[in-house]
Design an enzyme around this catalytic site. Structure first.
Site, mmCIF file in Angstrom:
data_model
loop_
_atom_site.group_PDB
_atom_site.id
_atom_site.type_symbol
_atom_site.label_atom_id
_atom_site.label_comp_id
_atom_site.label_asym_id
_atom_site.label_seq_id
_atom_site.Cartn_x
_atom_site.Cartn_y
_atom_site.Cartn_z
ATOM 1 N N CYS A 100 0.834 -1.201 0.000
ATOM 2 C CA CYS A 100 0.000 0.000 0.000
ATOM 3 C C CYS A 100 0.873 1.256 0.000
ATOM 4 O O CYS A 100 1.750 1.408 0.854
ATOM 5 C CB CYS A 100 -0.923 0.007 1.213
ATOM 6 S SG CYS A 100 -1.980 1.478 1.299
ATOM 7 N N LYS A 139 1.915 -9.351 -0.412
ATOM 8 C CA LYS A 139 1.768 -8.430 -1.551
ATOM 9 C C LYS A 139 2.740 -7.272 -1.372
ATOM 10 O O LYS A 139 2.772 -6.639 -0.306
ATOM 11 C CB LYS A 139 0.333 -7.908 -1.655
ATOM 12 C CG LYS A 139 0.054 -7.097 -2.931
ATOM 13 C CD LYS A 139 -1.441 -6.814 -3.081
ATOM 14 C CE LYS A 139 -1.747 -6.222 -4.460
ATOM 15 N NZ LYS A 139 -1.312 -4.821 -4.578
ATOM 16 N N ASN A 200 0.618 -7.987 -10.902
ATOM 17 C CA ASN A 200 -0.429 -6.998 -10.642
ATOM 18 C C ASN A 200 0.007 -5.653 -11.217
ATOM 19 O O ASN A 200 1.174 -5.310 -11.176
ATOM 20 C CB ASN A 200 -0.667 -6.912 -9.127
ATOM 21 C CG ASN A 200 -1.605 -5.791 -8.721
ATOM 22 O OD1 ASN A 200 -1.250 -4.931 -7.926
ATOM 23 N ND2 ASN A 200 -2.814 -5.793 -9.239
#
EC number: 1.3.1.-
Length: 321
Positions: A100, A139, A200
């Site tokens: 993030c 991630k 991604n």
């Protein structure tokens, strides 16, 4: 593709997106062909675990498909405790957020800020993996900044710690969502480790999906922003991967059905006092193609009643027919 003992039905995963990947959105993406969906980010801070916001973000045992929840934080023990709580609530896979780029997350040394501190990354991953017997995934981004790309180092570290799969967004934290995702780093990671790699970033259509899989060698794709207002993208991509042919555009009557069903689910999930507010952004995304002049969207955003929202949408589509 397997993550631990779980086999995905295909290679397409709906990304965890804060304020978007709630239970209604996850269920819709699953119905539209996503092989797995991941919950929006949950804080590992124990002070917020019992809040309504956290409760609504958690996955539960009656959800369809593989139940994956993403957690964020910087304290290894808090992260491990959050893993246990979510596993007890029905999560089958725990994903750790180190990607993030939001300032409010990074200021707390969470999300992509952790990529600057490999020793802390190792401590968090090792502690969380040992906490409960469910698979843990990670991630990340390619690094903190273009001049500090360290995703290969982090990937090797993650594999050594027992991470079962790794998702990489093809930008650094400094890039935010600007420019274009780059796939050389994802390709390098795939060549450096043996755990499944999920690509991604900027996967917006079936042709791009095929190209990214071929170039990176990734085991799967994670799709985020391209599914906003277009959850059927999973079905479109999977059909192309299977057949080499593109599906016909979704008929307007089907767009109407999916949109109204989604908005109804949001009203039911959040309640009439909050659901209509959450619905506004989703309607805006759905109608980007069909309401380019923004007039209907501006009118819709002024509505403060759930039932009136549904009536307005029905009338709008009747006028289009």
């Amino acid at each position: 593709m397997h993550i631990g003992q779980f086999q995905l039905t295909n290679r397409l995963i709906a990304a965890p997106m804060a304020g978007i990947s709630d239970r209604p959105f996850r269920a819709l993406c699953h119905a539209m062909g996503a092989g797995m969906t991941v919950s929006e980010m949950l804080s590992s801070n124990p002070e917020v675990w019992r809040s309504d916001k956290s409760r609504l973000r958690m996955v539960h045992s009656d959800e369809p498909g593989i139940r994956a929840v993403q957690i964020a934080g910087c304290d290894p023990d808090e992260m491990a405790a959050a893993r246990r709580i979510n596993a007890d609530s029905g999560a089958q896979i725990i994903d750790i957020n180190m990607g993030c780029p939001a300032k409010k997350v990074n200021r707390k040394m969470a999300g992509s800020a952790l990529l600057q501190y490999p020793d802390l990354v190792k401590q968090i991953l090792s502690t969380v993996v040992k906490a409960v017997d469910v698979p843990v995934t990670l991630k990340i981004r390619t690094g903190w900044a273009p001049e500090h790309r360290n995703c290969v180092e982090i990937a090797k570290l993650a594999e050594d710690c027992g991470i079962q799969a790794l998702t990489i967004h093809g930008r650094t934290r400094a890039c935010l969502f600007n420019g274009f995702a780059e796939y050389d780093s994802i390709r390098a990671v795939k060549q450096a480790v043996s755990i499944p790699i999920i690509a991604n970033g900027d996967i917006t259509d079936p042709h791009k999906a095929r190209a990214v899989l071929d170039y990176t060698g990734a085991d799967a794709l994670m799709i985020g922003r391209a599914a906003q207002g277009r959850p059927w993208i999973f079905r479109e991509i999977q059909h192309y991967l299977d057949t080499g042919e593109l599906l016909a555009p979704l008929p307007l009557v089907e767009v109407k059905r999916l949109l109204i069903e989604h908005i109804r689910e949001l009203h039911d999930f959040y309640g009439p006092g909050k659901g209509f507010r959450i619905a506004r952004k989703h309607v805006s995304w759905y109608l980007q193609e069909h309401a380019p002049n923004d007039q209907f969207r501006r009118t819709f955003n002024a509505i403060e009643d759930a039932s009136e929202q549904l009536e307005a949408l029905k009338a709008y589509f009747e006028n289009l027919a």
